[in-house]
Design a protein around this motif. Structure first.
Motif, PDB file in Angstrom:
ATOM      1  N   ASP A  26      25.038  62.980  38.597  1.00  0.00           N
ATOM      2  CA  ASP A  26      23.923  62.092  38.249  1.00  0.00           C
ATOM      3  C   ASP A  26      24.390  61.323  37.015  1.00  0.00           C
ATOM      4  OD1 ASP A  26      21.662  60.781  37.389  1.00  0.00           O
ATOM      5  OD2 ASP A  26      20.333  62.512  37.599  1.00  0.00           O
ATOM      6  N   PRO A  27      24.768  60.062  37.181  1.00  0.00           N
ATOM      7  CA  PRO A  27      25.366  59.319  36.080  1.00  0.00           C
ATOM      8  C   PRO A  27      24.384  58.688  35.096  1.00  0.00           C
ATOM      9  CG  PRO A  27      25.459  58.029  38.073  1.00  0.00           C
ATOM     10  CD  PRO A  27      24.871  59.351  38.442  1.00  0.00           C
ATOM     11  N   ASN A  48      26.765  57.542  27.931  1.00  0.00           N
ATOM     12  CA  ASN A  48      26.843  56.196  28.503  1.00  0.00           C
ATOM     13  C   ASN A  48      27.605  56.209  29.829  1.00  0.00           C
ATOM     14  OD1 ASN A  48      26.884  53.527  29.171  1.00  0.00           O
ATOM     15  ND2 ASN A  48      27.678  52.808  27.217  1.00  0.00           N
ATOM     16  N   GLY A  49      26.888  56.537  30.890  1.00  0.00           N
ATOM     17  CA  GLY A  49      27.471  56.605  32.221  1.00  0.00           C
ATOM     18  C   GLY A  49      28.216  55.353  32.646  1.00  0.00           C
ATOM     19  N   LYS A  76      28.281  49.260  39.270  1.00  0.00           N
ATOM     20  CA  LYS A  76      29.223  50.372  39.070  1.00  0.00           C
ATOM     21  C   LYS A  76      29.156  51.334  40.257  1.00  0.00           C
ATOM     22  CE  LYS A  76      31.205  53.523  35.875  1.00  0.00           C
ATOM     23  NZ  LYS A  76      32.260  53.040  35.031  1.00  0.00           N
ATOM     24  N   LEU A  77      27.957  51.673  40.697  1.00  0.00           N
ATOM     25  CA  LEU A  77      27.799  52.568  41.836  1.00  0.00           C
ATOM     26  C   LEU A  77      28.512  52.016  43.064  1.00  0.00           C
ATOM     27  CD1 LEU A  77      26.359  55.042  43.241  1.00  0.00           C
ATOM     28  CD2 LEU A  77      24.623  53.365  43.908  1.00  0.00           C
ATOM     29  N   VAL A  78      28.227  50.785  43.403  1.00  0.00           N
ATOM     30  CA  VAL A  78      28.814  50.187  44.606  1.00  0.00           C
ATOM     31  C   VAL A  78      30.327  50.062  44.471  1.00  0.00           C
ATOM     32  CG1 VAL A  78      28.926  48.049  45.958  1.00  0.00           C
ATOM     33  CG2 VAL A  78      26.709  49.093  45.424  1.00  0.00           C
ATOM     34  N   ASN A 103      20.590  42.239  45.909  1.00  0.00           N
ATOM     35  CA  ASN A 103      21.281  41.516  46.973  1.00  0.00           C
ATOM     36  C   ASN A 103      22.801  41.558  46.842  1.00  0.00           C
ATOM     37  OD1 ASN A 103      19.283  40.311  48.888  1.00  0.00           O
ATOM     38  ND2 ASN A 103      18.393  39.735  46.931  1.00  0.00           N
ATOM     39  N   ASP A 104      23.303  41.687  45.613  1.00  0.00           N
ATOM     40  CA  ASP A 104      24.747  41.756  45.385  1.00  0.00           C
ATOM     41  C   ASP A 104      25.311  43.164  45.547  1.00  0.00           C
ATOM     42  OD1 ASP A 104      24.731  39.061  44.807  1.00  0.00           O
ATOM     43  OD2 ASP A 104      24.883  39.329  42.635  1.00  0.00           O
ATOM     44  N   THR A 105      24.463  44.164  45.652  1.00  0.00           N
ATOM     45  CA  THR A 105      24.946  45.548  45.660  1.00  0.00           C
ATOM     46  C   THR A 105      24.377  46.334  46.838  1.00  0.00           C
ATOM     47  OG1 THR A 105      23.190  46.249  44.119  1.00  0.00           O
ATOM     48  CG2 THR A 105      25.308  45.580  43.151  1.00  0.00           C
ATOM     49  N   LEU A 106      23.177  46.853  46.682  1.00  0.00           N
ATOM     50  CA  LEU A 106      22.602  47.749  47.685  1.00  0.00           C
ATOM     51  C   LEU A 106      22.407  47.073  49.030  1.00  0.00           C
ATOM     52  CD1 LEU A 106      19.984  49.631  45.477  1.00  0.00           C
ATOM     53  CD2 LEU A 106      22.349  50.275  46.005  1.00  0.00           C
TER      54      LEU A 106
END
Length: 163
Positions: A26-27, A48-49, A76-78, A103-106
């Motif tokens: 869990d970041p 600071n994840g 960062k996740l994607v 829109n750029d990630t998920l």
């Protein structure tokens, strides 16, 4: 918990562990919130994840919702997911399909979504009075087993598989 760290109700965390098998990272959490998340590894605001390398089989992320942080956490996740450092993840955000960060990630990498039929009542940081949540949320699944996610999360609301 810091002021950006509103905890996730435990029933959703049980479902995330059930769907993925565990929560390995869990970041964006706090020590107090991790008592419920039970992630093997986690990063607090002090860690600071965003400055850490995320490598884990199963990631749970309820990111800070502040405008200056949420997009950075989603990118960062994607990035880590696309590059193979994360096998699967469940992300809890506002249902913000009208935002650039979404829109750029998920929207580009999700394999399933759950739109809860009721607004989530988050656990407030100590010392902050809880009020009703005024927005709808979405659970986004990234990974190769959307069936497990759908099977577990359909109890909460509408399930969507991106076309």
């Amino acid at each position: 918990m810091d002021k950006n760290s509103w905890g996730t109700p435990i029933n959703f965390l049980h479902s995330a562990r059930s769907a993925m098998g565990s929560i390995d990272l869990d970041p964006a959490t706090s020590e107090q919130a991790n008592e419920n998340v039970m992630a093997t590894n986690y990063f607090t605001a002090d860690d600071n994840g965003l400055n850490q390398h995320w490598q884990a089989q199963n990631v749970w992320l309820n990111p800070p919702y502040s405008k200056d942080l949420i997009g950075k956490f989603m990118h960062k996740l994607v990035n880590h997911y696309v590059n193979g450092y994360i096998e699967q993840a469940i992300v809890l955000t506002n249902a913000s399909q009208d935002t650039q960060w979404f829109n750029d990630t998920l929207a580009l990498h999700a394999t399933a979504y759950c739109f809860p039929s009721k607004r989530i009542q988050f656990i407030p940081p100590q010392g902050i009075k809880a009020s009703s949540n005024s927005r709808g949320q979405v659970f986004t699944y990234l990974g190769d087993d959307p069936t497990a996610f759908i099977t577990e999360f359909k109890q909460y609301g509408m399930m969507v598989i991106p076309a």
